[in-house]
Design an enzyme around this catalytic site. Structure first.
Site, PDB file in Angstrom:
ATOM      1  CB  VAL A  38      10.670  39.090  24.941  1.00 19.09           C
ATOM      2  CG1 VAL A  38      10.360  38.984  26.437  1.00 19.09           C
ATOM      3  CG2 VAL A  38       9.387  39.049  24.121  1.00 19.09           C
ATOM      4  CE1 TYR A  78       7.104  15.179 -22.995  1.00 21.42           C
ATOM      5  CE2 TYR A  78       5.037  13.983 -22.700  1.00 21.42           C
ATOM      6  CZ  TYR A  78       5.807  15.128 -22.514  1.00 21.42           C
ATOM      7  OH  TYR A  78       5.275  16.204 -21.842  1.00 21.42           O
ATOM      8  N   GLY A  95      23.965 -10.974  15.444  1.00 21.13           N
ATOM      9  CA  GLY A  95      23.994 -12.343  14.951  1.00 21.13           C
ATOM     10  C   GLY A  95      22.939 -12.657  13.921  1.00 21.13           C
ATOM     11  CB  THR A 117      -2.485  -1.915  -8.906  1.00 22.53           C
ATOM     12  OG1 THR A 117      -2.632  -1.155  -7.710  1.00 22.53           O
ATOM     13  CG2 THR A 117      -2.314  -0.970 -10.083  1.00 22.53           C
ATOM     14  CE  LYS A 150      11.469  33.691  15.345  1.00 21.57           C
ATOM     15  NZ  LYS A 150      11.622  33.117  16.701  1.00 21.57           N
ATOM     16  CG  ASP A 204      13.428  30.506  18.261  1.00 20.76           C
ATOM     17  OD1 ASP A 204      12.741  31.355  17.673  1.00 20.76           O
ATOM     18  OD2 ASP A 204      14.644  30.349  18.044  1.00 20.76           O
ATOM     19  CB  VAL A 251      22.421  -8.231   7.909  1.00 15.72           C
ATOM     20  CG1 VAL A 251      22.094  -6.943   7.141  1.00 15.72           C
ATOM     21  CG2 VAL A 251      21.615  -8.300   9.210  1.00 15.72           C
ATOM     22  CG  HIS A 266       5.546   2.506   3.864  1.00 13.79           C
ATOM     23  ND1 HIS A 266       6.390   1.430   3.917  1.00 13.79           N
ATOM     24  CD2 HIS A 266       4.598   2.189   2.943  1.00 13.79           C
ATOM     25  CE1 HIS A 266       5.973   0.498   3.083  1.00 13.79           C
ATOM     26  NE2 HIS A 266       4.889   0.949   2.473  1.00 13.79           N
TER      27      HIS A 266
END
Length: 1163
Positions: free
Chosen positions: A137, A414, A834, A398, A84, A249, A837, A811
């Protein structure tokens, strides 16, 4: 990502070797009631063969791999086999990728027909390159079982069903389960049988499986698995002896962050001695292959290797090499936001890449990263031209200008290719030194011949996306007034007012659906509850107040100074940092600034001493490395005064984190992190580098409290939330970044429940992301009425479902393992509960403004007048970098320049050769003479700023003679200046002679709290190497008969740089170890003589001789320049007295000691 899949071959090798060895997790290890069959696994590996090779070469490589497998595994020719592909492909049997009960000749032909050829599996096309062959097997279906162990936040869970195999069905619905709480023992076999094996009628099989499960779980914990599934698991009863348990497996994931802990064990199981019974006992490091269909390209592999060599983060995934839209985004969270915005506008199929750079990469690193992307981008033409989005959130630490230097260098390189491909560039960035970075990028646009449009923090983080893709006008569309003025204009030729800075609403929404206009907020509400000067304990929901004192664990002067600066502009009476703990040194004091004056902070060698001296300190900011953070945090949780611990380190093993979560819950301690930037309570307290530089803190009004409290996973995106909240409401009340790992110490709900209980907080904001299920708990809390305050929420990562293959975002926890963990599903669940969003992340600012305005109109928020903005002191070094100040030079030097990559002596590079052999007591081989000359050349001088040269210059300017000036410089040579050569030589050679492995050596020094002499550099790093070290090590490898001590030191360096990028073998260490190699292997010395020369200080003699050349040069230089008597400037001196120092060490109340020239001058 921490949980990474491994090949079935490697998973089975781990089980085969450690199934009977791993220490039990049960109360008592039971007697095994099963037999483990002999391990027979053959791998046919063609992973290094490219599809671009000719057919003949591919065929030859396949035949060579098959021949090798047959030679190493003679049993292949005499056994019925199973074959496999072994490339993380699910349901291979249903996809026709499983060959059963075949002879070796048939297996070889089956592999030939498929090897290095494209195959489509479930709509994903990939190339088959790795195959697993093992014995067939024979067994009846009724002895096929399913077993799985998976990790959760609170512990591990074992799933078992008596019906295994290809038709196992819905495991979640039918499996029996046994939960094992973290740090709790596995139940006895009887309990395992009752919980998992009730459906098995055979007592023999139940007993065999119960003890097998005990062994399987022992391996799971011992080797830091995060997922382990066997289907089918077969139990074969025999006439004699115990049943055999065979795992046919297997699918497994390991915690890659635990490599420092389990890596040696993983490698041992893969060694030739284990696999074939002969050969090396240590195998190669564990491989974590890419998902099927996501074979790493040469460029992806290059960035991956670059990432592994640095403490910064560099990620690149090519999604569509012919795509039109390319990104170069800073920050893990921001990179997801940009991909979401591109996908939401219908350009998912045109998105060429996903990636991010973060963690303060150097100019050289960003150059290599940008060059790689530009090279890929300009290989194929697109009829509509191409778009490059250089984006990012507001950085915490940074330096934007530094990273942009590397990007600008690549863009210039470039230039012609960018013009030829019709590339348009859109830039949005903010953070430390962003003004200089954007100015440089804007100037580049004026000369490059490529359209470059530049925006700063006045622009919503992803607002340049619709502009770049031609999907939005540049007019005001948010329906509200931005309360903060723009700081840098759009640089497009002929641009007009109204730029992406105004685009705070989703441009895809129609005018009918847009948020109605509201009144602009008037900032600055009253001081938050519990933030006064009272000594009474703060309530449970308010871990941070204006009286909070913190202990900073680790030598982190930049973070400490940032916390003190925040305290100062918030007008705190007492600094928030009580002291620091640094186990590698004795008790002493460190100098910091309080405003424009100086203050002393005590540094202790132990946490015990720090807590005894400062019993009012109840927060610890832990900067310990991922290797040591578990032990240090566990110690912190043992002190009853500690209420909050923030773990900054990334790469903490998941089992360590889960154990710390349990300990923190038992101790009632709030645990923030790991992998967090921290949190902030405006006007009161901030953790470490949270909030970024002071100019960003001031622009986001974080010096006073607002009404909105947020919780986020991303540290970089928390700065964006500060910016958004400041522009759309009266400001931030509190903000916490819980960290991007799969198991943060505290969850979204933990903090939202605090905000719900806190009367000073009026509006809640949640920024979730793809992966995990914690957002559902928030939805349930809102639905159940546990959270009644209005909540605005959005989960980033909505683009994930639009990609053909699995993409691991920035992350560790940002990966959906099921449909329930997708961002779309979680956004829908929150909306149904509720929660407010938005339709997209770009629409969130307008929605937040609308909800805030409703609270103002209802009287639940009463705006207050804005206080006067505080004055922000700026460090001289930072002001110098920004070009704001100038300072006359204290010295003039014309003989040496140490500022570049390579030392210059009178303008000549040291690699050109400027000195000849001056000193040794016997005839040496020519290569040894040359090496000693190189040592003298390298040690001759390192500029006028080092202590020895400084003394020689001051003495010369005092009118003293050559010998006096030389002696004054030489007298500074000792343990702190020059002594590392002898010390490094002794440390490395002694460890090597004792037979310590590099890991054992590093761990032993860590246990002794000792620094490794010869390791570490202030400026240079693994990706920005010290050219001096490269010169002598390259020479030694080419000419020395042997370099065992150097090889040993390089192995140590590989371990230390994994912790921190600048913990490299420095020039002192390199000279030290190479000199030992020279003495031992040149043939000019006996071993006793070599050891004696090293012991009596020969190395220091070389350093003294070499540095004398430089000191003499500085003396002559000063005389030639006719420099007068030197007097050190008084404004560069801290005038301290013993009483002040003692106060800094011992005081527990009012311990701040202000000193400085300004006070003295006024007397």
């Amino acid at each position: 990502m921490s949980a990474k899949a491994v090949r079935e071959y490697d998973g089975k090798l781990l089980l085969a070797h450690y199934l009977q060895q791993s220490p039990t997790m049960a109360v008592e290890k039971p007697t095994a009631a099963f037999e483990q069959p002999a391990t027979r696994l053959a791998q046919v590996d063609l992973s290094n063969v490219s599809t671009s090779e000719t057919a003949d070469k591919i065929d030859a490589a396949v035949e060579a791999a098959l021949t090798r497998a047959e030679r190493l595994n003679p049993w292949l020719a005499t056994t019925k086999l199973v074959a496999k592909p072994d490339q993380l492909i699910k349901r291979r049997g249903k996809s026709g990728l499983l060959l059963l009960n075949a002879e070796w000749e048939a297996v070889k032909q089956w592999i030939r027909e498929r090897a290095v050829k494209e195959t489509n599996v479930g709509g994903i096309t990939g190339v088959l390159k790795t195959f697993l062959v093992e014995p067939f097997v024979p067994h009846p279906q009724e002895v096929e079982y399913y077993v799985c162990i998976q990790s959760h936040r609170d512990g591990d869970e074992i799933l078992f069903t008596h019906e295994g195999g290809i038709e196992v069905g819905d495991v979640d619905a039918k499996a029996l389960r046994l939960a094992v709480p973290i740090d709790q023992p596995l139940p006895a076999s009887e309990r395992i049988e009752a919980a998992l094996l009730a459906d098995i009628s055979s007592p023999t099989q139940r007993a065999a499986l119960a003890t097998f499960v005990e062994r399987l779980y022992a391996v799971y914990v011992d080797l830091n698995f995060t997922y382990l599934e066997i289907n089918p698991l077969v139990v074969l009863e025999t006439a004699e002896g115990a049943p055999q348990v065979v795992y046919l497996d297997l699918a497994a994931k390991l915690d890659q962050t635990a490599e420092f802990e389990s890596g040696d064990k993983w490698a041992k199981a893969r060694s030739d001695a284990v696999v074939y019974g002969t050969g090396a006992t240590t195998g190669p490091a564990m491989e974590f292959p890419a998902p099927f269909g996501r074979e790493l390209s040469k460029e992806e592999a290059y960035i991956q290797d670059l990432d592994a060599k640095t403490g910064a983060s560099l990620k690149l995934t090519i999604l569509n090499k012919d795509g039109r839209v390319w990104t170069m985004v800073a920050g893990g969270g921001a990179s997801v936001v940009y991909s979401d915005a591109i996908a939401a506008l219908g350009f998912a199929s045109e998105l060429a890449n996903y990636g991010e750079y973060s963690g303060a990469p150097s100019e050289a690193q960003t150059y290599e990263y940008a060059k790689t992307i530009l090279d890929l981008m300009t290989r194929t033409q697109h009829p509509d031209g191409k778009v490059l989005i250089i984006g990012g959130g507001i950085a915490n630490f940074t330096n934007v200008a530094t990273t942009f230097k590397g990007i600008i260098r690549a863009l210039r390189e470039y230039k012609q290719a960018l013009i030829a491909h019709g590339v348009r560039v859109f830039v949005r960035r903010a953070g430390p030194n962003w003004q200089e970075g954007l100015r440089a990028m804007r100037e580049l646009g004026e000369t490059l011949g490529v359209e470059i449009r530049v925006f700063g923090p006045e622009t919503h983080v992803s607002a340049i996306v619709p502009l770049a893709l031609g999907k939005a006008a540049t007019g005001l569309g948010g329906g509200f007034q931005d309360v903060l003025s723009k700081q840098i204009p759009d640089t497009a030729p002929g641009s007009i007012p109204g730029t992406p800075g105004d685009m705070d609403v989703d441009p895809l929404r129609s005018g009918a659906d847009s948020v109605p206009a509201t009144t602009a907020p008037v900032p600055a509400p009253a001081v938050a509850e519990g933030t006064g000067d009272s000594d009474s304990p703060a309530p449970w929901y308010s871990p941070f107040t204006a009286n909070t004192r913190a202990i900073v664990y680790g030598m982190q002067p930049r973070a400490v100074q940032g916390m003190l600066d925040f305290d100062f502009i918030c007008k705190r009476k007492v600094p928030s940092v009580a002291c620091m703990v640094y186990p590698f040194g004795g008790n002493h004091v460190q100098k910091f600034y309080w405003g424009t004056q100086e203050t002393l902070l005590p540094v202790f060698a132990s946490l015990k001493e720090a807590t005894r001296r400062f019993p009012d300190a109840d927060v610890v900011v832990n900067f310990a490395s991922c290797r040591s953070v578990f032990e240090s945090t566990r110690e912190m949780l043992g002190y009853s005064q500690i209420r909050t611990v923030a773990i900054i380190a990334e790469g903490v093993p998941e089992r360590h984190t889960r154990r710390l979560i349990r300990l923190a819950q038992e101790a009632s301690v709030t645990l923030i992190g790991p992998a967090t930037v921290g949190g902030i309570k405006p006007g009161c307290f901030k953790i470490g580098n949270t909030g970024g530089m002071m100019d960003n803190i001031a622009s986001s009004k974080l010096y006073r409290a607002g009404s909105v409290a947020y919780v986020s996973k991303s540290g970089g995106m928390s700065n964006e939330l500060n910016n958004i909240v400041a522009r759309t409401t009266d400001g931030v009340y509190e903000g916490v970044a819980i960290g991007g790992d799969r198991y943060p110490g505290t969850t979204f709900l933990d903090h939202l429940l605090r905000y719900e209980a806190d009367p000073g907080c009026k509006l809640l904001l949640l920024l979730g992301e793809v992966g995990g299920v914690e957002e559902y708990k928030v939805a349930e809390a809102v639905r159940a009425g546990r959270i009644t305050k209005p909540v605005v929420a959005w989960c980033i990562g909505t683009c994930a479902g639009m990609f053909r293959t699995e993409v691991q975002f920035g992350h560790a926890g940002a990966l959906a393992n099921s449909a329930r963990e997708t961002a779309e599903a979680k956004n829908a669940a929150l909306r149904a509960a509720g929660v407010h969003v938005p339709d997209t992340f770009e629409a969130m600012p307008a929605l937040l403004n609308r909800v805030y305005s409703e609270l103002v109109q209802s009287g639940r928020i009463v705006p207050r007048p804005e206080p006067e903005a505080p004055k922000i002191p700026i460090d001289y070094a930072w002001a110098l970098e920004l070009g704001l100040v100038r300072k006359p030079a204290a010295f003039v030097s014309t003989i040496c320049d140490d500022r570049g990559q390579e030392l210059l002596y009178a303008g000549m590079r040291i690699s050109d050769g400027v000195l000849s052999l001056l000193w040794f007591k016997r005839r040496l081989p020519p290569y040894a003479c040359k090496f000693v000359e190189m040592v003298l050349m390298l040690t001759a001088d390192h500029g006028p700023a080092v202590s020895g040269a400084h003394n020689a210059i001051v003495t010369a300017r005092a009118g003293k003679d050559l010998v006096s000036s030389l002696c004054s410089g030489l007298l500074t040579i000792g343990d702190r200046f020059g002594g590392a050569l002898d010390g490094a030589a002794d440390l490395f050679s002694s460890a090597y002679d004792k037979g310590l492995t590099p890991r054992e050596f590093v761990d032993s020094m860590r246990r002794q709290n000792k620094l490794i002499l010869g390791i570490g550099h202030k400026i240079k790093s693994r990706t920005n190497p010290d050219l001096r070290v490269s010169i002598i090590t390259d020479y030694a490898r080419q000419h020395f008969p042997a370099t065992p001590i150097l090889d040993y030191a390089r192995a140590v360096e590989a371990i230390t740089t994994a912790k921190k990028d600048n913990l490299i073998l420095n020039v002192d260490g390199a000279i030290g170890v190479l000199f030992v190699d020279l003495l031992r292997h040149s043939g000019a010395f006996s071993r006793e003589e070599a050891d004696e020369y090293a012991r009596i200080g020969t190395l220091n003699g070389l350093f003294v001789l070499g540095r004398s050349i430089g000191f003499i040069g500085h003396y002559l230089d000063q005389k030639r320049l006719k420099q007068g008597l030197y007097r050190h400037p008084w404004d560069d001196i801290s005038y301290l007295n013993p009483a002040a120092i003692q106060a800094g060490i011992s005081a527990t109340k009012g311990d701040r000691v202000q000193v400085g020239a300004a006070k003295i001058a006024s007397k």
